[in-house]
Motif scaffolding. Structure first.
Motif, mmCIF file in Angstrom:
data_model
loop_
_atom_site.group_PDB
_atom_site.id
_atom_site.type_symbol
_atom_site.label_atom_id
_atom_site.label_comp_id
_atom_site.label_asym_id
_atom_site.label_seq_id
_atom_site.Cartn_x
_atom_site.Cartn_y
_atom_site.Cartn_z
ATOM 1 N N ARG A 209 0.812 -1.207 0.000
ATOM 2 C CA ARG A 209 0.000 0.000 0.000
ATOM 3 C C ARG A 209 0.854 1.269 0.000
ATOM 4 N NH1 ARG A 209 -3.320 -1.985 4.187
ATOM 5 N NH2 ARG A 209 -2.390 -0.738 5.842
ATOM 6 N N LEU B 267 -16.042 1.198 -10.891
ATOM 7 C CA LEU B 267 -15.632 2.505 -10.374
ATOM 8 C C LEU B 267 -15.251 3.407 -11.550
ATOM 9 C CD1 LEU B 267 -13.334 1.510 -7.351
ATOM 10 C CD2 LEU B 267 -15.772 2.008 -7.339
ATOM 11 N N THR B 268 -15.536 4.686 -11.406
ATOM 12 C CA THR B 268 -15.145 5.625 -12.458
ATOM 13 C C THR B 268 -13.622 5.791 -12.421
ATOM 14 O OG1 THR B 268 -15.319 7.505 -10.977
ATOM 15 C CG2 THR B 268 -17.311 6.908 -12.207
ATOM 16 N N GLU C 230 -12.668 7.335 -9.217
ATOM 17 C CA GLU C 230 -12.837 6.419 -8.067
ATOM 18 C C GLU C 230 -11.762 5.339 -8.063
ATOM 19 O OE1 GLU C 230 -17.700 6.903 -7.632
ATOM 20 O OE2 GLU C 230 -16.856 5.318 -8.878
ATOM 21 N N MET D 47 -9.049 7.029 -6.419
ATOM 22 C CA MET D 47 -9.400 7.328 -5.022
ATOM 23 C C MET D 47 -9.319 6.096 -4.117
ATOM 24 S SD MET D 47 -12.622 9.897 -5.464
ATOM 25 C CE MET D 47 -13.122 9.843 -3.762
ATOM 26 N N ILE D 48 -9.693 4.943 -4.658
ATOM 27 C CA ILE D 48 -9.716 3.738 -3.807
ATOM 28 C C ILE D 48 -8.322 3.430 -3.251
ATOM 29 C CG2 ILE D 48 -9.508 2.098 -5.771
ATOM 30 C CD1 ILE D 48 -11.611 1.401 -2.694
ATOM 31 N N ALA D 49 -7.304 3.638 -4.098
ATOM 32 C CA ALA D 49 -5.930 3.385 -3.632
ATOM 33 C C ALA D 49 -5.561 4.357 -2.519
ATOM 34 C CB ALA D 49 -4.968 3.510 -4.803
ATOM 35 N N GLU E 10 -7.799 5.984 -0.478
ATOM 36 C CA GLU E 10 -8.641 5.781 0.716
ATOM 37 C C GLU E 10 -8.194 4.575 1.531
ATOM 38 O OE1 GLU E 10 -12.871 6.010 0.204
ATOM 39 O OE2 GLU E 10 -12.736 7.867 -0.931
ATOM 40 N N ILE E 11 -7.778 3.507 0.846
ATOM 41 C CA ILE E 11 -7.337 2.342 1.650
ATOM 42 C C ILE E 11 -5.991 2.637 2.311
ATOM 43 C CG2 ILE E 11 -8.625 0.580 0.377
ATOM 44 C CD1 ILE E 11 -6.169 -0.178 -1.115
ATOM 45 N N ARG F 256 -11.902 11.204 2.303
ATOM 46 C CA ARG F 256 -12.572 11.237 1.000
ATOM 47 C C ARG F 256 -12.223 12.514 0.222
ATOM 48 N NH1 ARG F 256 -16.407 8.677 -1.626
ATOM 49 N NH2 ARG F 256 -17.925 9.901 -2.793
ATOM 50 N N ARG G 139 -3.325 5.522 -10.619
ATOM 51 C CA ARG G 139 -3.595 4.742 -9.400
ATOM 52 C C ARG G 139 -2.292 4.257 -8.763
ATOM 53 N NH1 ARG G 139 -7.136 -0.526 -10.132
ATOM 54 N NH2 ARG G 139 -5.200 -1.224 -11.086
ATOM 55 N N MET H 74 -14.821 4.851 0.654
ATOM 56 C CA MET H 74 -15.655 4.619 -0.520
ATOM 57 C C MET H 74 -16.418 3.303 -0.346
ATOM 58 S SD MET H 74 -14.474 4.199 -4.461
ATOM 59 C CE MET H 74 -13.385 5.616 -4.327
ATOM 60 N N ARG I 103 -21.249 1.014 -5.078
ATOM 61 C CA ARG I 103 -20.788 1.331 -6.434
ATOM 62 C C ARG I 103 -20.971 0.147 -7.382
ATOM 63 N NH1 ARG I 103 -19.167 5.034 -3.326
ATOM 64 N NH2 ARG I 103 -18.697 7.115 -4.131
ATOM 65 N N ARG J 93 -24.618 0.039 -8.107
ATOM 66 C CA ARG J 93 -24.961 1.142 -9.016
ATOM 67 C C ARG J 93 -24.611 0.770 -10.459
ATOM 68 N NH1 ARG J 93 -21.436 6.355 -8.019
ATOM 69 N NH2 ARG J 93 -19.963 5.003 -9.067
ATOM 70 N N LEU K 81 -3.792 -6.618 -4.189
ATOM 71 C CA LEU K 81 -2.479 -6.245 -4.691
ATOM 72 C C LEU K 81 -2.134 -4.806 -4.336
ATOM 73 C CD1 LEU K 81 -0.168 -7.421 -6.300
ATOM 74 C CD2 LEU K 81 -1.209 -6.554 -8.368
ATOM 75 N N ILE K 82 -3.119 -3.934 -4.377
ATOM 76 C CA ILE K 82 -2.812 -2.537 -4.039
ATOM 77 C C ILE K 82 -2.867 -2.307 -2.523
ATOM 78 C CG2 ILE K 82 -3.507 -1.665 -6.310
ATOM 79 C CD1 ILE K 82 -6.093 -0.636 -5.054
ATOM 80 N N GLY K 83 -2.947 -3.401 -1.782
ATOM 81 C CA GLY K 83 -2.799 -3.313 -0.326
ATOM 82 C C GLY K 83 -4.082 -3.163 0.453
ATOM 83 N N SER K 84 -5.200 -3.473 -0.184
ATOM 84 C CA SER K 84 -6.468 -3.314 0.511
ATOM 85 C C SER K 84 -6.569 -4.264 1.713
ATOM 86 C CB SER K 84 -7.586 -3.602 -0.486
ATOM 87 O OG SER K 84 -8.801 -3.566 0.168
ATOM 88 N N GLN K 85 -7.151 -3.747 2.785
ATOM 89 C CA GLN K 85 -7.352 -4.572 3.971
ATOM 90 C C GLN K 85 -8.501 -5.555 3.703
ATOM 91 O OE1 GLN K 85 -7.486 -1.289 3.786
ATOM 92 N NE2 GLN K 85 -6.248 -0.299 5.365
ATOM 93 N N VAL L 114 -12.130 -4.326 3.871
ATOM 94 C CA VAL L 114 -12.706 -3.627 2.706
ATOM 95 C C VAL L 114 -13.415 -4.650 1.812
ATOM 96 C CG1 VAL L 114 -12.176 -2.295 0.622
ATOM 97 C CG2 VAL L 114 -10.985 -1.796 2.772
#
Lengths: 230, 400
Positions: free
Chosen positions: A87, A103-104, A107, A110-112, A114-115, A120, A159, B1, B6, B9, B318-322, B325
């Motif tokens: 991360r 995700l757009t 987004e 943004m996800i990278a 936010e985690i 936000r 990203r 987020m 999403r 949606r 891979l991008i490190g998400s917990q 999430v």
């Protein structure tokens, strides 16, 4: 301090008599801001090298140090938080860009953020900055399905850069692009390596794309057989 | 987020269609609960309307609703004399099916004394019964107009009033006539049967040569009067004076009169537990089966949805998400699907329950419990997807 330090890195798949040595005794160091290409035919071990440095594949032997932190020392280093390292210190760019389809563009960046703990609003602001810098300011609300291959890859780069990583690892980032877009992406990576002072390692099998790289490793049968310095 | 929102949606068409399907299934579950409550409400409707403390029935029976009970009408006077009794009301009733507009038409007919309680609940149109004969009050659900005439037995009855809805324990709407009319409808024999009986009695008495003609005629008249009497009722309702001992009054009625005195609570138990127990179990079993089916469907939907997202999950890792999430995304989707499906199911039943042939009673507690159960099912169902997601390796994000 080096961004990447690899010493005698070896990866062996399988156990007993059915073992396959995918990578053997890789040793090198990469400075921040350095641009390194890894060339080699399919199955040569270049992606294994990338995944071991990217903390995805556990090395069998050898050490890996990222930005001064030992992450592998004959297997994962005890107590290392791989997710946190990925991360905070690493950015990934893939052949198929791997954007999250629901995700757009904004987004996806943004996800990278936010985690990694950004709020936000902070994430929103930084994602707009990044996408605008990559000439995607007008596409921030588009889903990946509405973006061209080149645009998608630029979102993926945004990203990867989002958390200002020390190391960016790119696996065949131009494979799904035409020559012109591929060249543009490579030029962009070169520019970002200088601007962000990030070490960038790019796996590719296309020799035409590596002009201007600081160093070029050639991998064959799991060994780094050649190293050229520009 | 919020990734769950999403994803929904982006795939809203698929999500909404799935939720509608699931919602209809939950609607059936809600309606079955409502039908069960309706069965109880129907079973207890007459009890609750009459507010009797004791139901006096034929000895050795669990009447008048659970089984046949016939007691002499005059027992009302003996019961009224028991200490602690404030008022009594004899009732005669039966289920009747007639032909109306070419279709079978079923209802429950209650005969009550005009001078006592046990009559129709609130009259919403017309008036209550005033004449001793041939007037009728019907429940709204019977959809009979004021002034309409209904032929029952040998007589025609005019509808003079429409009452609030009330149904029998079998769910049939209730109509009211006077006690004497109800007795006549229920117990009076046909003219042919009367003629037949009279001829048989006459021949039997005439054959007894020990009697004089006057004695024979007197005996014949007495036998005919006894056999043609309609002074029988199915039950006598009793209301006690305030402070009267229920148990003691029951014992006194039973001891003196060779009758059974059933308290209101006992009658409720007979109706609620005895008569509808099998229906309750049947509906309960259906509900459990449908909830299990809902659980399996939710599990499958969440699992296949997770399979669709393997690459997304691998990329996130891979991008490190917990893990939270990823778990949150799957769990929230499952719960949101449950909430939407429940809402759809509830709405469908809310808009249609009055059109069901049987009464559906929606109780807040049942609805709340079902909501909790649905949420629990969604949570448990999402485990299969979460388990799969947690096994995904970040390396799966690589490659073409």
């Amino acid at each position: 301090m080096f961004a990447i330090e690899v010493d005698n890195l070896t990866k062996i798949y399988g156990k007993g008599e059915t073992t396959v040595t995918a990578l053997q005794d890789a040793t090198f160091k990469v400075r921040p801001g350095e641009l390194v290409a890894i060339l080699g035919p399919s199955g040569s071990g270049k992606t294994t090298l990338l995944t071991c440095i990217g903390l995805i594949n556990e090395p069998t032997l050898g050490t890996v140090v990222i930005d001064g932190t030992t992450v592998a020392d004959g297997g994962w280093h005890g107590g290392i938080d791989l997710k946190r390292m990925r991360r905070e210190k690493l950015g990934f760019i893939f052949q198929a860009h791997n954007l999250i389809p629901f995700l757009t563009a904004q987004e996806n960046v943004m996800i990278a953020l936010e985690i990694n703990g950004l709020t936000r609003n902070e994430a929103k602001k930084r994602s707009v900055e990044l996408l605008s810098a990559l000439n995607l300011g007008h596409r921030i609300n588009n889903y990946p399905s509405a973006l061209s291959g080149g645009e998608s890859q630029r979102v993926a780069i945004a990203r990867a850069l989002a958390n200002r990583p020390k190391v960016i690892l790119a696996d065949e980032p131009t494979a799904a692009l035409d020559t012109e877009n591929g060249k543009n992406v490579m030029d962009l990576l070169k520019k970002l390596a200088v601007e962000n002072h990030s070490a960038i390692m790019v796996v590719t099998h296309d020799h035409r794309m590596v002009d201007g790289f600081d160093r070029i490793f050639t991998v064959s049968d799991g060994r780094i057989t050649d190293e050229k310095i520009s | 987020m919020n990734l769950a929102i999403r994803d929904i949606r982006y795939h809203r068409g698929r999500f909404i269609l799935t939720s509608i399907g699931l919602g209809l299934l939950l609607g059936v579950v809600i309606s079955m609960g409502g039908i069960y409550r309706g069965l109880i409400a129907d079973a207890l409707a007459i009890l609750n309307t009459n507010k009797a403390d004791i139901w006096v029935v034929q000895q050795g029976t669990s009447g008048p609703f659970a089984e046949s009970s016939r007691i002499p009408e005059e027992s009302r006077y003996r019961i009224a004399a028991v200490p602690g009794v404030a008022a009594v009301s004899p009732l005669a009733f039966q289920t009747i099916q007639i032909e109306r507009s070419g279709k079978p038409f079923r209802f429950f007919l209650i005969g009550y004394g005009l001078d006592s309680f046990g009559g129709p609940p609130d009259i919403i149109a017309g008036r209550n019964i005033r004449q001793k004969h041939y007037e009728m009050v019907v429940a709204r659900a019977m959809r009979i107009e004021l002034g309409e005439k209904i032929t029952l037995g040998q007589n025609e009855y005019t509808v003079v009033g429409i009452s609030e809805n009330i149904v029998s324990s079998g769910g049939d709407p209730v109509a009211y006539v006077t006690l004497s009319d109800a007795q006549e409808i229920q117990f009076k024999k046909s003219n042919h049967a009367i003629r037949n009986d009279r001829a048989k009695i006459g021949a039997g008495v005439a054959g007894n040569k020990a009697l004089s003609p006057q004695q024979a005629e007197l005996l014949k008249q007495n036998i005919i009067a006894a056999t043609e009497s309609t002074h029988t009722v199915n039950t006598v309702m009793v209301r006690l004076v305030p402070g009267a001992d229920l148990k003691e009054t029951q014992e006194r009625i039973e001891r003196w009169n060779r009758l059974r005195a059933i308290s209101d609570a006992e009658q409720t138990a007979i109706l609620a537990k005895g008569m509808i127990e099998k229906a309750r179990m049947q509906l309960g079993l259906f509900r459990v089966i449908l909830l299990v089916i809902s659980g399996v469907i939710i599990s499958l939907i969440i699992y296949t949805s997770t399979l669709d997202k393997i690459r997304v999950i691998a990329t996130l890792k891979l991008i490190g998400s917990q893990n939270r999430v990823i778990i949150g995304m799957i769990l929230q989707q499952s719960l949101l699907m449950g909430v939407l499906a429940y809402g759809i199911g509830y709405l469908v039943i809310l808009l249609t329950y009055e059109k069901f042939p049987r009464r559906i009673v929606l109780e807040a507690f049942d609805l709340q419990m079902l909501f909790v159960i649905v949420m629990a099912i969604c949570t448990i169902s999402s485990f299969v997807g979460i388990r799969k997601a947690l096994k995904v390796e970040p390396a799966e994000a690589l490659g073409g």
